[in-house]
Design an enzyme around this catalytic site. Structure first.
Site, mmCIF file in Angstrom:
data_model
loop_
_atom_site.group_PDB
_atom_site.id
_atom_site.type_symbol
_atom_site.label_atom_id
_atom_site.label_comp_id
_atom_site.label_asym_id
_atom_site.label_seq_id
_atom_site.Cartn_x
_atom_site.Cartn_y
_atom_site.Cartn_z
ATOM 1 N N ASP A 143 0.804 -1.226 0.000
ATOM 2 C CA ASP A 143 0.000 0.000 0.000
ATOM 3 C C ASP A 143 0.836 1.275 0.000
ATOM 4 O O ASP A 143 0.772 2.070 -0.924
ATOM 5 C CB ASP A 143 -0.968 -0.018 1.196
ATOM 6 C CG ASP A 143 -2.058 1.034 1.035
ATOM 7 O OD1 ASP A 143 -2.422 1.343 -0.108
ATOM 8 O OD2 ASP A 143 -2.543 1.549 2.053
ATOM 9 N N CYS A 197 -15.265 -8.184 -16.583
ATOM 10 C CA CYS A 197 -16.339 -7.230 -16.287
ATOM 11 C C CYS A 197 -17.372 -7.191 -17.426
ATOM 12 O O CYS A 197 -18.541 -6.874 -17.193
ATOM 13 C CB CYS A 197 -15.772 -5.819 -16.089
ATOM 14 S SG CYS A 197 -14.934 -5.587 -14.505
ATOM 15 N N CYS A 200 -20.730 -4.854 -17.968
ATOM 16 C CA CYS A 200 -21.310 -4.439 -16.675
ATOM 17 C C CYS A 200 -20.786 -3.063 -16.243
ATOM 18 O O CYS A 200 -19.581 -2.810 -16.249
ATOM 19 C CB CYS A 200 -20.975 -5.471 -15.603
ATOM 20 S SG CYS A 200 -21.623 -5.068 -13.975
ATOM 21 N N CYS A 203 -21.086 -0.772 -10.940
ATOM 22 C CA CYS A 203 -20.298 0.014 -9.980
ATOM 23 C C CYS A 203 -20.256 1.484 -10.371
ATOM 24 O O CYS A 203 -20.378 2.372 -9.518
ATOM 25 C CB CYS A 203 -18.890 -0.555 -9.828
ATOM 26 S SG CYS A 203 -17.929 -0.582 -11.363
ATOM 27 N N CYS A 207 -21.812 4.530 -7.968
ATOM 28 C CA CYS A 207 -20.890 5.416 -7.245
ATOM 29 C C CYS A 207 -21.622 6.688 -6.814
ATOM 30 O O CYS A 207 -22.207 7.391 -7.650
ATOM 31 C CB CYS A 207 -19.698 5.773 -8.123
ATOM 32 S SG CYS A 207 -18.527 6.890 -7.313
ATOM 33 N N CYS A 223 -13.965 10.849 -4.815
ATOM 34 C CA CYS A 223 -14.221 9.555 -4.190
ATOM 35 C C CYS A 223 -14.524 9.722 -2.701
ATOM 36 O O CYS A 223 -13.732 10.308 -1.961
ATOM 37 C CB CYS A 223 -13.001 8.650 -4.385
ATOM 38 S SG CYS A 223 -13.137 7.059 -3.563
ATOM 39 N N CYS A 250 -15.338 3.868 1.833
ATOM 40 C CA CYS A 250 -16.617 3.648 1.154
ATOM 41 C C CYS A 250 -16.526 2.319 0.419
ATOM 42 O O CYS A 250 -15.545 2.075 -0.288
ATOM 43 C CB CYS A 250 -16.921 4.784 0.192
ATOM 44 S SG CYS A 250 -18.443 4.556 -0.767
ATOM 45 N N CYS A 253 -18.918 0.619 -4.377
ATOM 46 C CA CYS A 253 -18.586 0.028 -5.679
ATOM 47 C C CYS A 253 -18.196 -1.440 -5.565
ATOM 48 O O CYS A 253 -18.235 -2.180 -6.558
ATOM 49 C CB CYS A 253 -17.491 0.828 -6.383
ATOM 50 S SG CYS A 253 -15.911 0.835 -5.527
ATOM 51 N N CYS A 257 -20.879 -5.001 -6.800
ATOM 52 C CA CYS A 257 -20.223 -5.791 -7.848
ATOM 53 C C CYS A 257 -20.750 -7.228 -7.854
ATOM 54 O O CYS A 257 -20.671 -7.933 -6.836
ATOM 55 C CB CYS A 257 -18.705 -5.801 -7.622
ATOM 56 S SG CYS A 257 -17.813 -6.812 -8.837
#
Length: 407
Positions: A143, A197, A200, A203, A207, A223, A250, A253, A257
């Site tokens: 991260d 995906c 689709c 998401c 949002c 975001c 959050c 999304c 899915c």
């Protein structure tokens, strides 16, 4: 194993498969291998991303470091990507109800801070490799490292980057934490997973702030997850409303899915959430001291920005709930809190809730407040409550009394 210089390609392939077989016993749910070649296409994307103002500001600023593994390890030959699955459901979640409204921490902040959990898993993989290849050079990161975890994971076949900007794995959906080890061991690369995906766009449609601006592209400034982690005042009223009762992060999304439907990983005890901690009562958060915050939230990933953003978000959540019972708490913050972002958020929430006590407190605060940004918040709240008209808000506020109204 022999010296790295003497080791055959077949031996490296055998070591690779041994490591893959050991992954689960090392606490890793999925493990993949990628080349250490520069992520050239990604760099072009990141340049455009920056030009459009989509960055959060939390990223490594040097785009070369983010896309060239050799700047992390000069002799890099491959990258090992790991994924650790985390829970998506709360067992017996406490209910939010009038007089006892609750906030919510995103799933990435459930259980122990995932940075610590991932570092532990990366260390296990590194130790395993070092016992077999003592001269191996390994740099691990999670991260906060310089490389883009999602790009590494996609190249390593962990999953594909979905339209929600998360890596979606066939086994665990996008409910996974990612980390990587850059090494001089020449592991052969795995085959990337095909994007599934399709057409689709669930998401993107779901949002709250239209922050998903393209396949795998995010405007971080819009975001909600990013906004909840900022410090200072949130100026945009729409963002204040769209935060809802989110205290940190959050999950919208990911929740919507289809690839995540029915997936819940609860086999890592460190990541098991405490329902009262991740869905806490809002009003007690308002008077939490630094010490109480560290004792309660210190082991969570939500603690990294300190208590101020979480307290500010709790104040906004009470306004979004229109919680009349919280008016005395909000009035106290408006009168006595030293932090402008907390006073401004309290003003906004009082403007959402309304009532005589809220109106009186807002008018009194406007008379004494000198901070211009805060004065704008107070005026907007009074306009919302019909205590001031737009002409007064934009021009003279009549001696800071809110027009003809008196306290």
């Amino acid at each position: 194993m022999n010296s790295m210089l003497e080791t055959s390609e077949a031996a490296w392939l055998l070591l690779k498969e041994e490591l893959r077989a050991q992954a689960f016993s090392l606490g890793v749910d999925k493990l993949g291998f990628a080349s250490a070649e520069p992520f050239s296409q990604l760099k072009d994307v990141l340049v455009r991303h920056r030009q459009k103002g989509y960055e959060s500001g939390f990223e490594e600023p040097d785009l070369d470091k983010r896309t060239d593994p050799s700047l992390t390890l000069a002799t890099a030959r491959s990258i090992i990507s790991i994924a650790v699955a985390y829970p998506s459901k709360l067992k017996s979640p406490p209910r939010s109800e009038p007089g006892a409204y609750r906030g919510m921490l995103s799933r990435s902040a459930w259980g122990q801070d995932y940075h610590h959990v991932l570092r532990d898993r990366l260390k296990r993989v590194e130790d395993w490799l070092k016992t077999r290849v003592p001269e191996a050079l390994i740099v691990s990161m999670v991260d906060t490292g310089v490389l883009v975890d999602r790009a590494v994971a996609e190249r390593a076949g962990i999953g594909w980057v979905g339209r929600n900007c998360s890596v979606i794995t066939p086994e665990w959906g996008s409910w996974v934490y990612l980390g990587e080890l850059v090494t001089n061991i020449p592991f052969s690369p795995d085959t990337p997973v095909l994007d599934s995906c399709g057409d689709c766009t669930i998401c993107i449609d779901a949002c709250p702030t239209s922050a998903l601006v393209g396949h795998g592209q995010l405007n971080a400034q819009r975001c909600i997850s990013y906004v909840t982690q900022t410090k200072g005042m949130i100026e945009d009223d729409e963002l204040k409303r769209k935060i809802g009762n989110r205290l940190y992060g959050c999950d919208t999304c990911q929740i919507v899915c289809p690839k995540n439907k029915g997936i819940h990983a609860d086999h890592h005890p460190e990541l098991t959430p405490d329902p009262e901690l991740v869905k806490p009562l809002l009003r007690p958060l308002l008077q939490m001291t630094n010490r109480e915050f560290k004792e309660r939230f210190g082991s969570s990933a939500a603690a990294w920005r300190g208590k101020k953003p979480i307290q500010r978000n709790a104040v906004l959540a009470l306004g979004n709930f229109r919680d009349v019972d919280s008016v005395p708490d909000l009035v106290r913050l408006l009168k006595t809190d030293e932090r402008p972002e907390i006073r401004g958020s309290a003003a906004w929430s009082l403007g959402q809730i309304g009532g005589d006590a809220a109106k009186g407190a807002l008018r009194e605060a406007l008379r004494r407040e000198t901070d211009e940004a805060l004065r704008r918040e107070l005026k907007k709240a009074l306009v919302r409550l019909g205590e001031m008209d737009e002409a007064d808000k934009d021009g003279n506020d009549r001696g800071n009394t809110g027009g003809h109204h008196s306290v």
